[in-house]
Enzyme design. Structure first.
Site, PDB file in Angstrom:
ATOM      1  N   GLU A   1      34.976  16.995  40.384  1.00 46.20           N
ATOM      2  CA  GLU A   1      34.118  17.346  39.246  1.00 46.20           C
ATOM      3  C   GLU A   1      32.673  17.467  39.740  1.00 46.20           C
ATOM      4  O   GLU A   1      32.171  16.571  40.430  1.00 46.20           O
ATOM      5  CB  GLU A   1      34.266  16.261  38.154  1.00 46.20           C
ATOM      6  CG  GLU A   1      33.216  16.279  37.063  1.00 46.20           C
ATOM      7  CD  GLU A   1      33.140  17.596  36.280  1.00 46.20           C
ATOM      8  OE1 GLU A   1      34.161  18.088  35.826  1.00 46.20           O
ATOM      9  OE2 GLU A   1      32.007  18.122  36.149  1.00 46.20           O
TER      10      GLU A   1
ATOM     11  N   HIS B   1      49.570  -2.152   7.635  1.00 45.00           N
ATOM     12  CA  HIS B   1      49.728  -3.146   8.696  1.00 45.00           C
ATOM     13  C   HIS B   1      51.198  -3.247   9.065  1.00 45.00           C
ATOM     14  O   HIS B   1      52.041  -3.265   8.182  1.00 45.00           O
ATOM     15  CB  HIS B   1      49.227  -4.510   8.211  1.00 45.00           C
ATOM     16  CG  HIS B   1      49.406  -5.587   9.232  1.00 45.00           C
ATOM     17  ND1 HIS B   1      48.592  -5.692  10.345  1.00 45.00           N
ATOM     18  CD2 HIS B   1      50.318  -6.583   9.322  1.00 45.00           C
ATOM     19  CE1 HIS B   1      48.993  -6.719  11.068  1.00 45.00           C
ATOM     20  NE2 HIS B   1      50.035  -7.279  10.468  1.00 45.00           N
TER      21      HIS B   1
END
Ligand code: NAI
Length: 446
Positions: A202, A435
Site C-alpha cells: 500500500e 438479546h
C-alpha cells in the site's frame, strides 16, 4: 420510430433499478447492456467475491474450530468447486434481474450502445446497427479497474485485476496485492484463508485509508500476526514478471493482483461533448441530473461513492424526479453504510473521528470492544473487535458508527437509520435491541 420515455445505458444496480421503477410506473423504457444484466456487482464484483469468501470462511472455520472444542481431521477444499458454486449463485441472481425487467413497458437490448446525437427534445442511441430514440437518457455505464502506469505492469501475464482473479479456477501459491483498499483487503482475506502466501503493498501510510483508523488497526494487528505481509508507505516502482520492486526492495510472487481503484466508463458518450465531467466522472446534481437538460447519470460513472447500494438509491431518486413524484426525494450521502468483507468484517456509516477533526466538528468519541456483547463473546473466541461511535458534542446527534467484528455488516443498518434520521444519544437509548445479539453493542456503547 418509437420514441421511448427513457433510454438507459448499463444494466447494473443503477440501470436495472431505474428500468424496473420507471417501467412499472407505465413509462416506456429501453435498457442497453453489453455484458450480463447485473453489472459489476452481480457478475464480477460483490456477489462472486462474497460467494468465494464464504467458501474460504467455511474452510478457515473448520481448520480453526479447536478453540470451540471441535476437531476436524483431513479438512480440504476444492477451489474449482467453490468457483462452480459462485457461478451458479451469479447465474441465478442474473436470471432474477431478467425476471424483474420482464414487463410490457421494458425493452432490454443486448449490445454495446453509443450516443449518436442529442437535442433538448430527444437523445438518439445506436446499438447493433439500429438507432433508437428516447426523451431522456440515463447513463449507468459503471467503472473499470484502473491500471496504473507502472513500468512492467501492462501485458504482464502474471498480473491480474479483480475480474481475472474471480475467474481463475486455480489458486497461486503466492500473491502480491498492489493496493490495500477494499478490493485488496477482501482478496487478501480470500487468498490467506485458503493458504496462499499474501503480501499487500500500500502506497499510503495505512491500508483502508478512508476508514476509521482505530478499527483498521484491529484488522492490521490480526492479519500481520496471522502471517499476511502488509507493507505500508511502500510505493511500487516496477514489475518484471512476478518480481515487484517497491521502495528499492524486490518482492516476488506467482501472481500480482492490481487493486488501486476504479475509473468511470465514458466510452460511447463522445457525442455528448458538452457533458460536464470532474476528474473523469460525470457531474450530477442531488437528483442525478447532469448539466444537459435530458441526461441523467447514476452509479460508479458519477464517481460519487462506488457502491452498488448507492447506485440503486441514486436510480430511485432519479426516477422519482423524472416522474415528478411528490415529495421529491434526495440521497442522504452522509448516511451511506459500507462494509469490507475481511474476517473479521468491518462495517461503517457516517463520519470518522479523523474526518470530524479535519472538518473542525467538535465530537465526543465513544469506544467499546465488541466483547461487551454476550453473543459476540460466545461466537468469536480470541477476538476483541471494536465499536466506535462519533457523536456531535453540541447536540448529541450520532454522526458515525464504525465497527470491526463478525457479523457487524448485519446490524450497521440500525446505525445508518440513526445517522440518517439525526438520532441523538438519548433517543437511541430508547431503542430496544434483541438479546443476545451482537447488535446490542449499539446500545452498550451509548
Ligand atoms: P480503493 O480506492 O478502495 O483502494 C485503492 C488503494 O490502492 C488505496 O488504498 C490507494 O492508496 C492504493 N494505491 C493506489 N495506487 C497505488 C500504488 N501505485 N501502489 C500501492 N498502492 C496504491 O480501490 P479498490 O480497492 O480498487 O476498490 C474500487 C472501488 O470498489 C472502491 O470504491 C470500493 O469502495 C469498491 N468496492 C467495494 C466493496 C465493498 O463495498 N465491500 C468491495 C470491493 C470494491
Amino acid at each position: 420510430m418509437n420514441r421511448y420515455f427513457l433510454a438507459i445505458i448499463g444494466g447494473g444496480p443503477a440501470g436495472y433499478t431505474a428500468a424496473e421503477k420507471a417501467s412499472k410506473a407505465g413509462k416506456e423504457v429501453i435498457l442497453f447492456e453489453q455484458n450480463a444484466l447485473g453489472g459489476t456487482c452481480l457478475n464480477v464484483g460483490c456477489i462472486p467475491t462474497k460467494s468465494l469468501l464464504y467458501g474460504a470462511k467455511q474452510y478457515y472455520n473448520a481448520t480453526h474450530a479447536a478453540k470451540y472444542g471441535v476437531t476436524a481431521e483431513n479438512v480440504a477444499f476444492d477451489y474449482a468447486a467453490m468457483q462452480k458454486r459462485k457461478t451458479i449463485v451469479v447465474r441465478k441472481l442474473v436470471a432474477g434481474i431478467k425476471q424483474r425487467l420482464n414487463n410490457e413497458y421494458c425493452t432490454v437490448i443486448s449490445g454495446t450502445a453509443a450516443v449518436a446525437c442529442r437535442t433538448d427534445e430527444f437523445v438518439s442511441i445506436t446499438c447493433n446497427g439500429e438507432t433508437y430514440e428516447a426523451e431522456n437518457l440515463l447513463i449507468c455505464t459503471g467503472s473499470t479497474n484502473f491500471v496504473p502506469p507502472i513500468p512492467g505492469i501492462k501485458d504482464n501475464p502474471v498480473v491480474w485485476d479483480s475480474t481475472d482473479a474471480l475467474a481463475a479456477t486455480e489458486l497461486p501459491k503466492s500473491m502480491i496485492i498492489i493496493g490495500g483498499g477494499v478490493i485488496g483487503m477482501e482478496f487478501a482475506t480470500l487468498y490467506h484463508e485458503l493458504g496462499v502466501h499474501v503480501t499487500v503493498i500500500e502506497a499510503l501510510p495505512n491500508i483502508l485509508p478512508n476508514l476509521d483508523q482505530d478499527v483498521v488497526a484491529v484488522l492490521l494487528d490480526k492479519y500481520r500476526k496471522a502471517g499476511i505481509n502488509i507493507l505500508t508507505s511502500t510505493k511500487v516502482e516496477s514489475l518484471d514478471g512476478g518480481k515487484v520492486t517497491a521502495n528499492g526492495e524486490v518482492y516476488e510472487a506467482e501472481k500480482v493482483l492490481v487493486s488501486v481503484g476504479r475509473r468511470a466508463n465514458l466510452q460511447g458518450l463522445e457525442a455528448l461533448n458538452d457533458l460536464e465531467l470532474n476528474r473523469g466522472a460525470i457531474v450530477i446534481d442531488d437528483f442525478c441530473k447532469t448539466n444537459l437538460p435530458n441526461v441523467y447519470a447514476c452509479g460508479d460513472v458519477t464517481g460519487k461513492i462506488m457502491l452498488a447500494h448507492v447506485a440503486a438509491r441514486q436510480a430511485e431518486v432519479m426516477v422519482g424526479r423524472l416522474l415528478k413524484q411528490i415529495p421529491l426525494q434526495r440521497i442522504a450521502y452522509n448516511a451511506i453504510p459500507s462494509v469490507v468483507y475481511t474476517n473479521p468484517e468491518i462495517a461503517t456509516v457516517g463520519i470518522t473521528e479523523q474526518q470530524a477533526e479535519s472538518m473542525s466538528i467538535p465530537v465526543e468519541v465513544h469506544k467499546l470492544p465488541m466483547t461487551f456483547s454476550g453473543r459476540f463473546m460466545a461466537e468469536n473466541e480470541g477476538e476483541t473487535g471494536l465499536c466506535k461511535m462519533i457523536v456531535d458534542a453540541k447536540n448529541h446527534s450520532i454522526l458515525g458508527v464504525h465497527c470491526i467484528g463478525n457479523p457487524c455488516s448485519e446490524f450497521i443498518s440500525a446505525a445508518s437509520f440513526a445517522v440518517r434520521n439525526g438520532y441523538t444519544v438519548p433517543e437511541m437509548q430508547q431503542v430496544v435491541f434483541p438479546h443476545p445479539t451482537v447488535s446490542e453493542i449499539l446500545h452498550e456503547i451509548l
